[in-house]
Write an enzyme that holds these catalytic residues in place. Structure first.
Site, PDB file in Angstrom:
ATOM      1  N   GLU A 167       0.822  -1.128  -0.128  1.00 27.14           N
ATOM      2  CA  GLU A 167       0.053  -0.026   0.078  1.00 27.14           C
ATOM      3  C   GLU A 167       0.843   1.067   0.029  1.00 27.14           C
ATOM      4  O   GLU A 167       1.996   1.359   0.910  1.00 27.14           O
ATOM      5  CB  GLU A 167      -0.900  -0.129   1.227  1.00 27.14           C
ATOM      6  CG  GLU A 167      -1.859   1.169   1.391  1.00 27.14           C
ATOM      7  CD  GLU A 167      -2.740   1.712   0.387  1.00 27.14           C
ATOM      8  OE1 GLU A 167      -3.585   0.657  -0.033  1.00 27.14           O
ATOM      9  OE2 GLU A 167      -2.405   2.431  -0.369  1.00 27.14           O
ATOM     10  N   GLU A 195      -6.656   0.681  -6.901  1.00 23.61           N
ATOM     11  CA  GLU A 195      -6.510   2.114  -7.100  1.00 23.61           C
ATOM     12  C   GLU A 195      -5.595   2.424  -8.280  1.00 23.61           C
ATOM     13  O   GLU A 195      -4.685   2.988  -8.275  1.00 23.61           O
ATOM     14  CB  GLU A 195      -6.266   3.119  -6.080  1.00 23.61           C
ATOM     15  CG  GLU A 195      -7.130   2.910  -4.819  1.00 23.61           C
ATOM     16  CD  GLU A 195      -6.805   1.679  -3.784  1.00 23.61           C
ATOM     17  OE1 GLU A 195      -5.588   1.351  -3.703  1.00 23.61           O
ATOM     18  OE2 GLU A 195      -7.826   1.120  -3.227  1.00 23.61           O
ATOM     19  N   GLU A 238      -8.379  -3.463  -9.510  1.00 24.65           N
ATOM     20  CA  GLU A 238      -9.697  -3.097  -8.985  1.00 24.65           C
ATOM     21  C   GLU A 238     -10.552  -2.069  -9.836  1.00 24.65           C
ATOM     22  O   GLU A 238     -11.258  -2.611 -10.772  1.00 24.65           O
ATOM     23  CB  GLU A 238      -9.366  -2.408  -7.684  1.00 24.65           C
ATOM     24  CG  GLU A 238     -10.657  -2.004  -6.824  1.00 24.65           C
ATOM     25  CD  GLU A 238     -10.343  -1.615  -5.415  1.00 24.65           C
ATOM     26  OE1 GLU A 238     -10.869  -1.908  -4.561  1.00 24.65           O
ATOM     27  OE2 GLU A 238      -9.484  -0.523  -5.567  1.00 24.65           O
ATOM     28  N   GLU A 272     -15.366  -4.378  -0.825  1.00 30.35           N
ATOM     29  CA  GLU A 272     -15.059  -3.648   0.280  1.00 30.35           C
ATOM     30  C   GLU A 272     -16.175  -2.612   0.800  1.00 30.35           C
ATOM     31  O   GLU A 272     -16.267  -2.380   1.782  1.00 30.35           O
ATOM     32  CB  GLU A 272     -13.634  -3.106   0.372  1.00 30.35           C
ATOM     33  CG  GLU A 272     -13.423  -2.076  -1.055  1.00 30.35           C
ATOM     34  CD  GLU A 272     -12.120  -1.560  -1.135  1.00 30.35           C
ATOM     35  OE1 GLU A 272     -11.251  -1.951  -0.735  1.00 30.35           O
ATOM     36  OE2 GLU A 272     -12.207  -0.512  -2.230  1.00 30.35           O
TER      37      GLU A 272
HETATM   38  C1  NOJ Z   1      -8.025  -0.103  -0.950  1.00 29.55           C
HETATM   39  C2  NOJ Z   1      -7.915  -1.664  -1.263  1.00 29.55           C
HETATM   40  O1  NOJ Z   1      -8.979  -1.804  -2.161  1.00 29.55           O
HETATM   41  C3  NOJ Z   1      -8.327  -2.633  -0.232  1.00 29.55           C
HETATM   42  O2  NOJ Z   1      -8.371  -3.923  -0.922  1.00 29.55           O
HETATM   43  C4  NOJ Z   1      -7.121  -2.624   0.717  1.00 29.55           C
HETATM   44  O3  NOJ Z   1      -7.347  -3.460   1.595  1.00 29.55           O
HETATM   45  C5  NOJ Z   1      -7.048  -1.346   1.186  1.00 29.55           C
HETATM   46  N1  NOJ Z   1      -6.844  -0.178   0.351  1.00 29.55           N
HETATM   47  C6  NOJ Z   1      -5.655  -1.056   2.095  1.00 29.55           C
HETATM   48  O4  NOJ Z   1      -4.628  -1.286   1.405  1.00 29.55           O
END
Ligand code: NOJ
Length: 670
Positions: free
Chosen positions: A383, A452, A470, A476
Site C-alpha cells: 500500500e 486504485e 480494481e 469492500e
Molecule cells: C484499498 C483496497 O482496495 C483494499 O483492498 C485494501 O485493503 C486497502 N486499500 C488497504 O490497502
C-alpha cells in the site's frame, strides 16, 4: 444569347468549385463487412471519420486533431499524401484469460497526412476495423518541425446520431479511481465521463467507447459537448499539460465495440487485439491463483492494519490462514498490514511505508518457509497511499525481497485522491508510474494485482504479469460505504461496463451477512449470487474474500474450491443490462463448464439453453441455487444444492431470488 446575371454566375462557379473540391473519401470495412469506416477531410482540410455497421450509422462525421502548447495546432489545412491498406488474419495464444485462443482478423487503413501550408507537418491516422468494432490511433513520424511537444488537447470527436443512452461514471468527481456506481442517462445528461462507457443506441446496437494500449500518454475521458458529441478530454498533469512527448510517437487506440446484443460486448477481443504481443517470453511463472486474505477482517474492524491488540498480520494468524488455505486447496494468502508505516492515519501520507521492513510480530522468513511447506504462497502487499515516488525509490529492493522469499504476486494500492499529492492516477504521470511497477515486477517474476489503478486498456497482453486490478467499487464498499453498500444491479452490470477494460479484483465470496458496522452498509445479494460471481466476474487471481470461520463447514464453499479462475472459452447465453446476466465459461484445464447467473433486486425465472456444452456428451450439473425463501434483503443464506443430468439440448430452468444467483458446474459423465 441570354445574359446570366453576375451574382447567379458567381454562385454557379462557387458550386462547381465546391463540388470539385468535395472531398475524396477513403473507406475500410471489417473482414466480414459488418462494420465500415469512412475517412475524409473537411473543406478546411480537417480529418474526419464516419463509422457504420451495415446500414446503421454508429457515428456521424467526427472531427480529429491536436492542439499543442506553444506550437500551431494540427487540426485543419491537411492534404492526404498517400494511403496504405493491410489485412491481418491470425490467431494467437493467451497465457491466461477468458479465451485460450484469440482471433485477430481486421482490415487496416493508414492515412498519411501533411499540412498544405506553414510547416508541412505530418500526421498519420491508422484505422483497424474488426467485425466486433473499430480502433484508430494517431501516429506522428519523426520530422523537422515537430520534435518535443506538449499536447494541450486531443480533439477526437465521437458524434452519435442521437442523444443515446449511456452507462457512465463521472471523472474525478466522486473519487479519482473509478469507484462509482454506473448510472444510465441520455448523453445530454452526463458529465465528463470515464471510459469504458457503454451505450444503448437508439438503433438497437450496444456500443462501448474505450481505448487500448495506453502507453506513456494520458487517459482519455469523454467531454460532453452539444449535438450528441463527446470529445476526448485527456487527463492533465498538475501543470495543465496533457502529454509530454517527442516525435516519433503514437497515441493509444481509440476504440468502439459494436455489438448486436449485450453478450457480444463481453466476448469482444478488440482491446486485446490492439495491444502488442507479450514482451515476457518465458511466462511459465505466471498463472492463476485462488486466495484468501487477512483483509476482510480489517474492513470489518475485527483486525487492524497498524500495530496494537487487533493487529491482523501476525505470524500466528498468518499461519492459521495458511493452514486453512492448505486444507481447502487454495494456493495464496494475502496479508495486509505486515510492513511498517500503517500506524496512525496511513491514508494521509504514504511516505512512512517501508516495503522491506516487517512489523516485529510478522516473521516473514518463517511465514514464507511455512507456506512453502504447505504449498501456499504469501501474496505480497504494497500500500503506497499514493506516495508513488517514495514507492519507486524502494521498488527494486521490495520486489527483490519478495522474489527471494518465493512471493510471486503482489497487491499494490494507492489510496489517496492524488499520486504524490498532486497528480491524477490516470494522468500520464500515473500511467508512467504503473508501467514502471509492472515492468520492475516482471524483472523479479512477480504478478501484479493493482488497486486504485489507472484503468485497464489491454496491457495484460503485453505484460501478462499484470493479472488483475480494481478500477471499480469492489466488495469492500459493503463494509464501510455510507450509501448502503453496492446496489443490487452493480455486479449484474459490471461485465458490460467496467469489465470491458479487463479482469477485476472484485473479491467475491461473502458468506457472512450479519456484521454490523456504524456506516450501515451491507451485502445486497444472496449467498448463491456470491457463488455465481466467480463465473460472472473474471479475474485470474480470485479471492475468497470472507473470513475463514465463515467458510468452515459450509457445503457451498465446495463451489469456490472447485471453480477455476481462467477459462478456455466464454459465452453469454442471456443478459439484460443491469437486470440479469448469465455467463458460461469452459475451464482452461479440463472439459468442465461453469455457469453463473445473477439478478438485480427482482426475482426471475430464466430458461437457459445449454447449447454451449459439447454435443453428444452427457454432463452432471451440480447446481447451487437460491434456496426456499432466499432474498437479499432479509434472508440471503438459503442455498439449494442439487445434481441433474443434462446435455447440450437441455434448456435449464434457472430460478433467481431477489438479488439472487445460481452457480453451476458441469462435468462430463463418461
Ligand atoms: C484499498 C483496497 O482496495 C483494499 O483492498 C485494501 O485493503 C486497502 N486499500 C488497504 O490497502
Amino acid at each position: 444569347m441570354k445574359k446570366i446575371p453576375f451574382r447567379q454566375c458567381i454562385a454557379a462557379i462557387m458550386l462547381v468549385i465546391l463540388s470539385c473540391s468535395a472531398q475524396k473519401t477513403y473507406k475500410v470495412a471489417s473482414p466480414g463487412k459488418s462494420n465500415e469506416v469512412t475517412f475524409s477531410l473537411t473543406k478546411t482540410g480537417q480529418p474526419q471519420y464516419i463509422l457504420s455497421s451495415g446500414k446503421t450509422k454508429v457515428l456521424e462525421p467526427s472531427l480529429m486533431g491536436f492542439e499543442f502548447d506553444g506550437l500551431p495546432k494540427m487540426t485543419d489545412g491537411f492534404k492526404v499524401l498517400s494511403t496504405e491498406k493491410n489485412t491481418v488474419n491470425t490467431t494467437w495464444d493467451q497465457p491466461w484469460g477468458e479465451f485460450k485462443k484469440i482471433k485477430d482478423n481486421h482490415n487496416e487503413l493508414t492515412i498519411h497526412l501533411e499540412e498544405t501550408g506553414g510547416q508541412k507537418r505530418k500526421m498519420d491516422i491508422i484505422f483497424r476495423v474488426f467485425d466486433d468494432g473499430m480502433g484508430f490511433r494517431y501516429s506522428f513520424p519523426k520530422q523537422p518541425n515537430l520534435d518535443k511537444v506538449k499536447i494541450s488537447n486531443e480533439l477526437t470527436q465521437f458524434v452519435f446520431p442521437a442523444d443515446e443512452n449511456v452507462w457512465w461514471t463521472p471523472v474525478h468527481r466522486e473519487n479519482s479511481y473509478y469507484e462509482s456506481h454506473y448510472r444510465k442517462t441520455s448523453m445530454s445528461r452526463t458529465d465528463t465521463i470515464n471510459t469504458p462507457a457503454t451505450f444503448e443506441a437508439k438503433s438497437g446496437l450496444f456500443l462501448a467507447v474505450h481505448e487500448a494500449a495506453l502507453t506513456d500518454y494520458a487517459s482519455m475521458t469523454l467531454l460532453k459537448g452539444k449535438n450528441n458529441t463527446y470529445t476526448s478530454e485527456l487527463v492533465p498533469w498538475a501543470d495543465g499539460t496533457k502529454v509530454y512527448t517527442q516525435a516519433p510517437f503514437a497515441t493509444p487506440w481509440r476504440t468502439i465495440i459494436i455489438a448486436k446484443k449485450p453478450g457480444d460486448l463481453v466476448t469482444s477481443t478488440l482491446m486485446l487485439n490492439l495491444n502488442e504481443p507479450s514482451k515476457i517470453t518465458d511466462t511459465s511463472w505466471i498463472g492463476p491463483s485462488k486466495y484468501i486474505g487477512i483483509w476482510w477482517g480489517m474492513h470489518l474492524e475485527k483486525f487492524s492494519w497498524g500495530q496494537g491488540p487487533k493487529h491482523g498480520a501476525t505470524t500466528k494468524i498468518t499461519k492459521e490462514y495458511i493452514d486453512f488455505a492448505a486444507k481447502h486447496g487454495l494456493n495464496g494468502v494475502l496479508v495486509e498490514g505486515w510492513n511498517t508505516g500503517w500506524d496512525g492515519d496511513w491514508t494521509a501520507d504514504g511516505r512512512a511505508f517501508s516495503f522491506t521492513q516487517p512489523y516485529p510480530d510478522f516473521d516473514i522468513e518463517e511465514i514464507t518457509r511455512y507456506g512453502k511447506s504447505k504449498n501456499v504462497r504469501l501474496i505480497g502487499h504494497h500500500e503506497t497511499a499514493g506516495a508513488s515516488q517514495h514507492y519507486e525509490s524502494q521498488l527494486e529492493d521490495a520486489f527483490s525481497l519478495y522474489n527471494r522469499l518465493g512471493v510471486n504476486s503482489v497487491k499494490t494500492g494507492y489510496v489517496n485522491k492524488y499520486l504524490d499529492k498532486k497528480e491524477w492516477h490516470d494522468s500520464q504521470y500515473g500511467v508512467r508510474h504503473y508501467r514502471k511497477v509492472i515492468e520492475t515486477a516482471a524483472k523479479y517474476k512477480i504478478m501484479i494485482d493493482n488497486h486504485e489503478p489507472v484503468k485497464g486498456t489491454g496491457l495484460q497482453r503485453t505484460y501478462p504479469n499484470l493479472m488483475t486490478w480494481e478500477e471499480g467499487r469492489g466488495q469492500e464498499y459493503n463494509a464501510w460505504s455510507n450509501d448502503g453498500g453496492n446496489t443490487t444491479d452493480h455486479t449484474v452490470l459490471l461485465p458490460f461496463t467496467r469489465m470491458l477494460s479487463g479482469p477485476m479484483d472484485y473479491t467475491p465470496g461473502n458468506f457472512g451477512f450479519d456484521y454490523k458496522l456504524p456506516q450501515g452498509a451491507k451485502v445486497n445479494t444472496t449467498l448463491a449470487h456470491q457463488l455465481a460471481l466467480y463465473v460472472v466476474l473474471f479475474s485470474p487471481l480470485q479471492m475468497a474474500s470472507d473470513l475463514p470461520e465463515n467458510y468452515e463447514g459450509k457445503k457451498e464453499f465446495e463451489f469456490i474450491k472447485q471453480v477455476p479462475c481462467i477459462w478456455a472459452e466464454t459465452t453469454v447465453p442471456d443478459a439484460k443490462l443491469a437486470e440479469y446476466t448469465v455467463i458460461a465459461r469452459k475451464d482452461w484445464n479440463s472439459n468442465d463448464w461453469y455457469l453463473g447467473a445473477v439478478t438485480n433486486k427482482d426475482a426471475r425465472k430464466l430458461n437457459v439453453p445449454l447449447n454451449f456444452l459439447d454435443a453428444g456428451k452427457t454432463y452432471k450439473a451440480e447446481i447451487y441455487a437460491d434456496g426456499a425463501g432466499a432474498d437479499y434483503k432479509s434472508n440471503p443464506y438459503p442455498v439449494s444444492i442439487e445434481s441433474k443430468t443434462v446435455n447440450s439440448k437441455t434448456v435449464l430452468d434457472v430460478n433467481l431470488a431477489p438479488g439472487g444467483g445460481t452457480a453451476i458446474r458441469f462435468s462430463e459423465v463418461k
